[in-house]
Design an enzyme around this catalytic site. Structure first.
Site, PDB file in Angstrom:
ATOM      1  N   HIS A 203      75.253 -43.901  60.348  1.00 56.61           N
ATOM      2  CA  HIS A 203      74.081 -43.951  61.234  1.00 56.61           C
ATOM      3  C   HIS A 203      73.094 -42.815  61.035  1.00 56.61           C
ATOM      4  CE1 HIS A 203      76.323 -40.993  63.573  1.00 56.61           C
ATOM      5  NE2 HIS A 203      75.257 -40.772  64.301  1.00 56.61           N
TER       6      HIS A 203
HETATM    7  N1  UDP Z   1      82.312 -44.103  68.714  1.00 59.48           N
HETATM    8  C1  UDP Z   1      82.561 -45.164  69.569  1.00 59.48           C
HETATM    9  N2  UDP Z   1      82.283 -46.440  69.136  1.00 59.48           N
HETATM   10  C2  UDP Z   1      81.774 -46.710  67.894  1.00 59.48           C
HETATM   11  C3  UDP Z   1      81.544 -45.615  67.023  1.00 59.48           C
HETATM   12  C4  UDP Z   1      81.816 -44.325  67.477  1.00 59.48           C
HETATM   13  O1  UDP Z   1      83.035 -44.961  70.680  1.00 59.48           O
HETATM   14  O2  UDP Z   1      81.543 -47.882  67.573  1.00 59.48           O
HETATM   15  C5  UDP Z   1      82.609 -42.725  69.174  1.00 59.48           C
HETATM   16  C6  UDP Z   1      83.530 -41.935  68.296  1.00 59.48           C
HETATM   17  O3  UDP Z   1      84.882 -42.126  68.656  1.00 59.48           O
HETATM   18  C7  UDP Z   1      83.084 -40.496  68.527  1.00 59.48           C
HETATM   19  C8  UDP Z   1      81.607 -40.634  68.861  1.00 59.48           C
HETATM   20  O4  UDP Z   1      81.383 -42.003  69.167  1.00 59.48           O
HETATM   21  O5  UDP Z   1      83.743 -39.936  69.641  1.00 59.48           O
HETATM   22  C9  UDP Z   1      80.775 -40.205  67.677  1.00 59.48           C
HETATM   23  O6  UDP Z   1      79.455 -40.479  67.931  1.00 59.48           O
HETATM   24  P1  UDP Z   1      78.330 -40.536  66.816  1.00 59.48           P
HETATM   25  O7  UDP Z   1      78.936 -40.869  65.515  1.00 59.48           O
HETATM   26  O8  UDP Z   1      77.255 -41.420  67.351  1.00 59.48           O
HETATM   27  O9  UDP Z   1      77.719 -39.089  66.847  1.00 59.48           O
HETATM   28  P2  UDP Z   1      77.957 -37.724  66.065  1.00 59.48           P
HETATM   29  O10 UDP Z   1      79.355 -37.270  66.350  1.00 59.48           O
HETATM   30  O11 UDP Z   1      77.690 -37.947  64.627  1.00 59.48           O
HETATM   31  O12 UDP Z   1      76.942 -36.827  66.687  1.00 59.48           O
END
Ligand code: UDP
Length: 355
Positions: A203
């Site tokens: 993403h």
């Molecule tokens: N997550 C979720 N459902 C999904 C994909 C990710 O609940 O379909 C959760 C994942 O377990 C983690 C968080 O979302 O705790 C990560 O979010 P994201 O990848 O959007 O953000 P980043 O960590 O890169 O800022």
């Protein structure tokens, strides 16, 4: 203490949940959702399944340019600071909601507590990196998740008010692993109960907004013989449509809408390999001892790479192929992110400061 907590994006709901459930025992919390993530599957589902109270306010600020979004959040938050006069403003992670909270706290002379402070990818082209740096420097009470984060802060001459409590996402992961095992049917629903599968998410704009990178990543995943479960972020779906490759992606991968947290953790726990450009997911793979192939050139979670279970492959087809054929394995049982009691420790610090 009177606390005003600011959240806005998926990973922040998960982090705030850990603190909120402890905080509300002894303190008063007003929860503000900026509206940065507003879709049902990126927002509402988390409040439902984590059992956190509905936000007291939703500023309803959706997708905009980064500047406009941050500015509108600041205006909305300032009015709430006037209304509630909180002792402390809590913010999480590194999104525009975090930065907006930091600037409002500093302009209105409210103490700023920042959870997940001190992370650095050392890539200033990532919008999150500037949010981290600016927010960290505006913070009064700082909760880094690791010693490395403490060192990063020290390197920028930030040492007052720093409390290494460990990572709140470890707390939430431990909870979700147990709850997911009881409540989630996602593996049966997707037909991978008894199958080896890969779990992939993409993403970050660096991957989605560059057609060549996105195509290379998808082709590399499609080349693997195992099923690939791919919960697709709305931004990724939008780009797949725009590049006219949504159909191919649907043929090659098990493309599904983003799933709830319990379902996602349940999928992660049994995946052969997790392939991702997410920050939080790299760490969850590490906690669950699942091999992680990271579609980035650098990471703000270097401990996961040093421990051996995570490899950075960017969007290089050969490197992705090699990592999928010979996945990285954790060599050490290091625990750089604390003991899963970060929420408790954060509230303990807050209570001591209020005495
Ligand atoms: N997550 C979720 N459902 C999904 C994909 C990710 O609940 O379909 C959760 C994942 O377990 C983690 C968080 O979302 O705790 C990560 O979010 P994201 O990848 O959007 O953000 P980043 O960590 O890169 O800022």
């Amino acid at each position: 203490m009177d606390v005003l907590s600011v959240v806005g994006a998926r990973p922040q709901f998960i982090k705030a949940f850990v603190v909120s459930r402890e905080l509300r025992r002894d303190h008063d919390e007003i929860l503000v959702h900026t509206g940065q993530h507003h879709d049902e599957e990126l927002s509402d589902v988390f409040f439902e399944e984590l059992g956190i109270p509905e936000p007291d306010h939703n500023l309803g600020i959706g997708s905009k340019s980064h500047t406009t979004q941050t500015a509108q959040m600041m205006t909305g938050l300032e009015a709430l600071v006037d209304e509630y006069d909180p002792d402390v403003l809590f913010c999480y992670g590194d999104t525009n909601s975090t930065l907006a909270a930091a600037i409002v706290a500093s302009k209105r002379d409210v103490k700023l507590a920042h959870v997940e402070v001190g992370l650095r990818s050392f890539n200033r082209e990532m919008p999150e990196e500037m949010n981290r740096i600016l927010t960290d420097h505006a913070s009064d009470i700082l909760f880094p998740p690791s010693e490395r984060a403490v060192d990063n802060l020290e390197a920028e001459a930030i040492s007052d008010g720093v409390y290494n409590v460990g990572d709140v996402m470890y707390d939430s992961l431990l909870w979700a692993r147990e709850e997911g095992a009881k409540r989630s049917t996602i593996r049966e629903d997707l037909g991978v109960e008894n199958t080896e599968y890969l779990l992939a998410t993409v993403h970050r704009p660096r991957n989605t907004d560059d057609r060549e990178r996105l195509e290379t990543i998808l082709a590399s995943l499609a080349a693997d013989p195992r099923p690939v479960i791919f919960p697709a972020h709305p931004r990724t779906i939008d780009r797949l449509e725009r590049y006219n490759i949504l159909e191919t992606a649907e043929e090659d991968l098990t493309l599904v809408d983003p799933v709830g947290y319990l379902d996602f953790v349940t999928l992660q726990a049994r995946a052969e390999i997790i392939v991702t450009d997410s920050g939080g997911i790299q760490k969850e793979a590490f906690f669950l001892d699942v091999s992680c192939v990271t579609l980035r050139e650098e990471t703000e979670w270097p401990e996961t790479v040093e421990a051996g279970g995570n490899v950075l492959v960017g969007a290089d087809a050969d490197a992705i192929g090699e990592a999928l054929a010979d996945p990285p394995q954790a060599l050490s049982d290091a625990e750089p992110y604390g003991d899963g009691k970060a929420g408790e420790k954060i509230v303990q610090v807050l209570s001591e400061l209020s005495e």
